[in-house]
Design an enzyme around this catalytic site. Structure first.
Site, short mmCIF file in Angstrom:
data_model
loop_
_atom_site.label_atom_id
_atom_site.label_comp_id
_atom_site.label_asym_id
_atom_site.label_seq_id
_atom_site.Cartn_x
_atom_site.Cartn_y
_atom_site.Cartn_z
N TYR A 116 73.62 134.69 119.13
CA TYR A 116 74.13 133.73 120.10
C TYR A 116 75.46 133.11 119.65
CZ TYR A 116 70.13 133.33 123.27
OH TYR A 116 69.17 133.55 124.21
N LYS B 125 62.79 142.48 112.94
CA LYS B 125 62.96 143.91 113.20
C LYS B 125 63.44 144.53 111.88
CE LYS B 125 63.00 147.42 116.00
NZ LYS B 125 61.79 148.00 116.60
N ASP C 296 58.87 144.11 118.54
CA ASP C 296 58.30 144.91 119.62
C ASP C 296 56.78 144.89 119.55
OD1 ASP C 296 58.67 146.28 117.22
OD2 ASP C 296 59.15 148.20 118.15
N ASP D 186 63.98 133.56 121.92
CA ASP D 186 64.27 133.38 123.35
C ASP D 186 63.34 134.25 124.17
OD1 ASP D 186 65.68 132.68 125.73
OD2 ASP D 186 66.73 134.60 125.61
N ASP E 43 59.46 133.14 126.34
CA ASP E 43 59.19 133.35 127.77
C ASP E 43 57.86 134.07 127.95
OD1 ASP E 43 61.56 132.16 128.57
OD2 ASP E 43 62.06 133.77 129.98
#
Ligand code: IPM
Ligand code: MG
Length: 364
Positions: free
Chosen positions: A140, A197, A229, A253, A257
């Site tokens: 970001y 990751k 994942d 982020d 959600d």
């Protein structure tokens, strides 16, 4: 009487309605518990673009810095979709995060028992996890841009315009957010999942090394690692087994959600963004500005009200007032009151934004 200063950024869409509710609840909680609150309204997001041509006026940042905490509604909406990227309403959020040094983002995902039938998952009896998202680093805020000089490749082809965003994390940034993860795990069920990751990314490998080096300082915490994942699968497969998840800005982020959605209570979830101790934290509902229902009285104010409860707990240390609000919200739900987004049975008593707010206030 102790009086706290709160900056209120109502923002766009349903932001003003739900922050209005949160402010009323805070005032009542202050009366009951015996402390004062002084609210200062300031602009950010689309409404600031309309007034000043920029999403985050300097005066807003200054007011926030001079406050004990910041209460935010929501920013953005289709009206500003064509604004140039550097001036979009969302830039206000990023500017507040970096300007206030809010590196730690707490996103609890809690399934309210009364609303479990709203979860899109079958056979889930409980979800109560906390995502600790790094908020001022990573992709970001990394180097980004476009290189428009075309390049002649060895096979004779020409490489044209390239865009790039960079993921970079320093040891200091990783250490401070991982420590937050351990700390919250200690205060909860002592299980910490570090999500990354690491099979691909060098930043992730550094996260793991640092997590390993911190483990001995928190011997009671059980630590495990998940690739992002896989984590997105496991959140659906076994959501009740998670306690605290700590992760980078971008992964947090996305996963927050997902975690919010599976609780069935997305309109109910609060969040806190915190910086160094003693600096103002910022509190906002996880949901967005919902411009389609703005002004209709349909907005569910509970996420904003629960954000106000987090504000009392984490920035003001008013734990009792915070507990009182959470209990009032639970009691209101148990008594069958619902805004239309969380309606689940014909027996529900459907109320509008203001009706819900009054029910909560009555139970304080
Ligand atoms: C969030 C939002 C923001 C983010 C956007 C609006 C910039 O999605 O708070 O999760 O990506 O952090
Ligand atoms: Mg998001």
């Amino acid at each position: 009487m102790k009086t706290y200063k709160i900056a209120v950024i109502a923002g766009d869409g349903i932001g003003p309605e739900v922050t209005g509710s949160a402010v009323s609840v805070l005032k009542r909680a202050g009366e009951v518990e015996g402390f004062g609150l002084e609210f200062t309204e300031c602009d950010a997001g689309g409404c600031a673009i309309d007034k000043y041509g920029i999403p985050l006026p300097e005066s807003t940042l200054l007011t926030c810095k001079a406050s004990d905490a910041v209460l935010l509604g929501a920013v953005g909406g289709p009206k500003w979709d064509s604004v140039e990227p550097s001036k979009r309403p969302e830039r206000a959020l990023l500017g507040l995060r970096s300007g206030l040094g809010l590196y730690s983002n707490l996103r609890p995902a809690l399934m309210f028992k009364e609303l479990s039938s709203a979860s899109p998952l079958k056979n889930v009896d409980s979800i109560d996890l906390l995502i600790v998202r790094e908020l001022t680093g990573g992709i970001y805020f990394g180097r980004h841009g476009r290189s428009d000089s075309s390049e002649l490749l060895s096979d004779g082809s020409v490489k044209g315009l390239t865009a790039f965003d960079t993921e970079e994390y320093s040891t200091a940034e990783i250490t401070r957010i991982l420590k937050e993860g351990f700390r919250y795990a200690m205060g909860r069920n002592k299980k910490l999942t570090v999500v990354d990751k690491a099979n691909v990314l060098e930043t992730s490998r550094l996260w793991r090394e640092i997590a390993e080096s911190l483990k001995p300082s928190y011997p009671e915490v059980q630590v495990d690692y998940l690739y992002v994942d896989n984590c997105s699968m496991q959140l659906i497969n076994r959501p009740s087994t998670f306690d605290v998840i700590v992760t980078s800005n971008m992964f947090g982020d996305i996963l927050s959600d997902e975690a919010g959605m599976i609780t069935g209570s997305i309109g109910m979830l609060p969040s806190a963004s915190l910086g160094a101790p003693g600096t103002p934290g910022m509190y906002e509902p996880v949901h967005g500005s919902a411009p389609d229902i703005a002004g209709t009285g349909k907005a569910n104010p509970l996420a904003a009200i629960l954000s106000a409860s987090m504000l009392l707990r984490w920035s003001l240390g008013e734990t009792e007032a915070s507990d009182r609000i959470e209990k009032a919200v639970r009691d209101t739900l148990a008594d069958g009151f619902r805004t239309s987004d969380i309606k689940s049975s014909d027996e529900d008593k459907i109320v509008d934004t203001d009706g819900m707010t009054q029910e909560v206030i009555r139970r304080l």
